[in-house]
Write an enzyme that holds these catalytic residues in place. Structure first.
Site, short mmCIF file in Angstrom:
data_model
loop_
_atom_site.label_atom_id
_atom_site.label_comp_id
_atom_site.label_asym_id
_atom_site.label_seq_id
_atom_site.Cartn_x
_atom_site.Cartn_y
_atom_site.Cartn_z
N PRO A 34 0.84 -1.16 -0.10
CA PRO A 34 0.00 0.11 -0.02
C PRO A 34 0.80 1.24 -0.08
CG PRO A 34 -0.06 -1.01 2.09
CD PRO A 34 0.57 -1.91 1.26
N ASP A 35 0.40 2.30 -0.64
CA ASP A 35 1.05 3.57 -0.51
C ASP A 35 0.53 4.38 0.67
OD1 ASP A 35 -1.12 4.73 -1.36
OD2 ASP A 35 -0.76 5.52 -2.97
N PHE A 36 1.05 5.59 0.82
CA PHE A 36 0.58 6.23 2.18
C PHE A 36 -0.84 6.88 1.85
CE2 PHE A 36 4.85 7.53 4.10
CZ PHE A 36 5.08 6.52 4.88
N ARG A 37 -0.90 7.62 0.88
CA ARG A 37 -2.10 8.57 0.60
C ARG A 37 -3.35 8.16 -0.23
NH1 ARG A 37 2.85 10.94 1.56
NH2 ARG A 37 2.98 12.19 3.23
N ASN A 108 11.08 5.04 -2.18
CA ASN A 108 10.52 3.76 -1.67
C ASN A 108 11.60 3.19 -0.73
OD1 ASN A 108 8.44 4.54 -2.97
ND2 ASN A 108 8.43 2.97 -4.64
N ASP A 110 11.03 -0.13 -0.29
CA ASP A 110 10.85 -1.60 -0.39
C ASP A 110 11.89 -2.30 -1.19
OD1 ASP A 110 10.30 -0.92 -3.04
OD2 ASP A 110 8.24 -0.62 -2.74
N HIS A 127 15.01 7.95 0.88
CA HIS A 127 14.50 7.75 2.54
C HIS A 127 15.03 6.27 3.25
CE1 HIS A 127 11.01 10.38 1.11
NE2 HIS A 127 11.94 11.13 1.34
P1 CNA Z 1 1.98 8.80 -1.34
O1 CNA Z 1 2.02 10.23 -0.91
O2 CNA Z 1 1.12 7.84 -0.80
O3 CNA Z 1 1.65 9.04 -2.96
C1 CNA Z 1 1.30 8.04 -3.78
C2 CNA Z 1 0.99 8.67 -5.04
O4 CNA Z 1 0.96 7.55 -5.98
C3 CNA Z 1 -0.44 9.20 -5.17
O5 CNA Z 1 -0.26 10.37 -5.80
C4 CNA Z 1 -1.11 8.13 -5.84
O6 CNA Z 1 -2.43 8.62 -6.35
C5 CNA Z 1 -0.33 7.59 -6.74
N1 CNA Z 1 -0.49 6.02 -7.10
C6 CNA Z 1 -1.00 4.92 -6.34
N2 CNA Z 1 -0.92 3.98 -7.01
C7 CNA Z 1 -0.53 4.20 -8.39
C8 CNA Z 1 -0.38 3.44 -9.25
N3 CNA Z 1 -0.59 2.04 -9.42
N4 CNA Z 1 0.11 4.02 -10.62
C9 CNA Z 1 0.20 5.28 -10.55
N5 CNA Z 1 0.03 6.26 -9.41
C10 CNA Z 1 -0.30 5.66 -8.30
O7 CNA Z 1 3.60 8.42 -1.54
P2 CNA Z 1 4.86 9.21 -1.76
O8 CNA Z 1 5.76 8.13 -2.41
O9 CNA Z 1 4.83 10.26 -2.75
O10 CNA Z 1 5.24 9.73 -0.26
C11 CNA Z 1 6.58 9.48 0.04
C12 CNA Z 1 6.64 8.51 1.33
C13 CNA Z 1 6.05 7.28 0.96
C14 CNA Z 1 8.16 7.96 1.33
O11 CNA Z 1 8.63 8.53 2.55
C15 CNA Z 1 8.17 6.49 1.35
O12 CNA Z 1 9.13 5.78 2.14
C16 CNA Z 1 6.81 5.89 1.74
N6 CNA Z 1 6.04 4.83 1.30
C17 CNA Z 1 7.04 4.00 0.70
C18 CNA Z 1 6.35 2.85 0.29
C19 CNA Z 1 7.42 1.59 -0.48
O13 CNA Z 1 8.26 1.55 -0.22
N7 CNA Z 1 6.53 1.05 -1.30
C20 CNA Z 1 5.06 2.32 0.70
C21 CNA Z 1 4.14 3.47 1.53
C22 CNA Z 1 4.88 4.53 1.84
#
Ligand code: CNA
Length: 317
Positions: A34-37, A108, A110, A127
């Protein structure tokens, strides 16, 4: 996302220009992280069960000192080793293989870029990552194996000073790794194609990188929503779509699609959850039926033997 809007990008790639990626959590959501937002599916909307004072507290170093339980609850969900790279990750690998990858700046943690085969020299994990861990007080390192073992019993703590141990991922309130600044100082003036993908561009200083590239840079946004100042410059290209959809489309136009699909399928076989094939399932069922048949025959033989023994007993009487 029209094909003509890709023209400048494709021309520049065909001329041999290198690509710099700026990645966020959205490139890994299709892998199951899952993402954050994102509303409903993002981590922040699912933190209620952790009773946090505010969502970001889970990645706040001061809050971690007070109560590391929330963070370690999430770690179990995010720990590398459970997720395969996506098509988008393999698009980066293709650029590396063609000699056209300049750098991958990723927020990321991950490590999926590494798993897809991107070499260390190209990756800037702004990060940090789960690759190493240390005590938050005396900074002594602890191996990931030890952290995993200790996590089963509770919160991992330092063998020397008893301070809490956490992976080297950057929390709010902590500085970014030195590599982030040294690479960006060198790269900043030299980014000809920037692909900004899967990020809400809200966490600074990372969020400001795409606006620091030179004015003639082709900036491409591959994201489900429009973010930052993308779209404000004449060379900007907006691909408001899923990251994998973007990877598939660009690969098709560049005629890299066969390679991309092959890499992805191999990656799924190597790192994906091992679902048994239909053939394997059929064989499993056949083996079970055979075992049952054999058991029935044995039971029948046992019954017959029992009957014979009883008869012998009777005859003795
Ligand atoms: P965020 O703030 O959660 O934003 C994610 C963005 O991606 C949003 O604009 C969504 O609309 C968009 N999105 C989601 N899924 C898709 C998709 N399949 N295709 C295209 N767009 C999509 O995350 P950010 O990375 O901007 O925030 C930074 C944080 C999140 C960092 O400090 C990370 O460490 C942290 N994070 C990382 C992970 C990971 O490593 N996979 C997971 C969750 C959070």
């Amino acid at each position: 996302m029209s094909t003509t809007s890709f023209d400048n990008l494709v021309k520049a790639i065909k001329k041999g220009k290198k690509v710099t990626f700026f990645n966020g959590a959205g490139i890994s959501t299709s892998a199951g992280i899952p993402d954050f937002r994102s509303p409903d599916t993002g981590l922040y909307s699912n933190l209620a069960k952790l009773n946090l004072p505010y969502a970001e507290a889970v990645f706040d170093i001061e809050y971690f000192r007070e109560d590391p339980k929330a963070f370690y609850t999430l770690v179990k969900e995010l720990m590398p080793g459970q997720f395969p790279p996506t098509k988008f990750h393999y698009l980066l690998k293709l650029f590396q293989d063609k000699g056209q990858l300049k750098r991958v700046y990723t927020q990321n943690i991950d490590t999926l870029e590494r798993l897809a085969g991107i070499d260390d020299e190209y990756i800037v994990e702004a990060h940090g990552s789960f690759a190493s861990n240390r005590c938050i007080d005396c900074k002594k390192e602890m191996s990931s194996e030890t952290v995993k073992k200790l996590m089963n019993k509770g919160i991992p703590s330092c063998e020397t000073c008893d301070g809490y141990v956490k992976p080297d991922i950057v929390f709010f309130g902590e500085g970014l790794p030195e590599k982030f600044f040294s690479c960006w100082n060198g790269d900043c003036e030299d980014v000809d194609i920037a692909i900004i993908a899967g990020t809400s561009l809200t966490v600074h200083p990372f969020a400001s990188l795409p606006s620091e590239v030179h004015k003639n840079c082709i900036r491409v946004l591959a994201n489900k929503e429009k973010v930052g100042d993308l779209g404000s410059r004449k060379n900007d290209i907006l691909a408001v779509c899923g990251c994998d959809e973007f990877a598939e489309k660009l690969a098709r136009i560049l005629q890299w699609d066969v390679e991309l699909n092959k890499m992805y399928e191999d990656g799924q076989k190597k790192y994906g959850k091992q679902e048994n094939s239909t053939e394997e399932k059929t064989n499993e069922i056949k083996t079970k039926l055979k075992e049952n048949d054999e058991k029935d025959v044995k039971d029948e033989e046992a019954n017959e033997n029992e009957d014979v023994s009883k008869l012998v007993e009777k005859l003795k009487i």
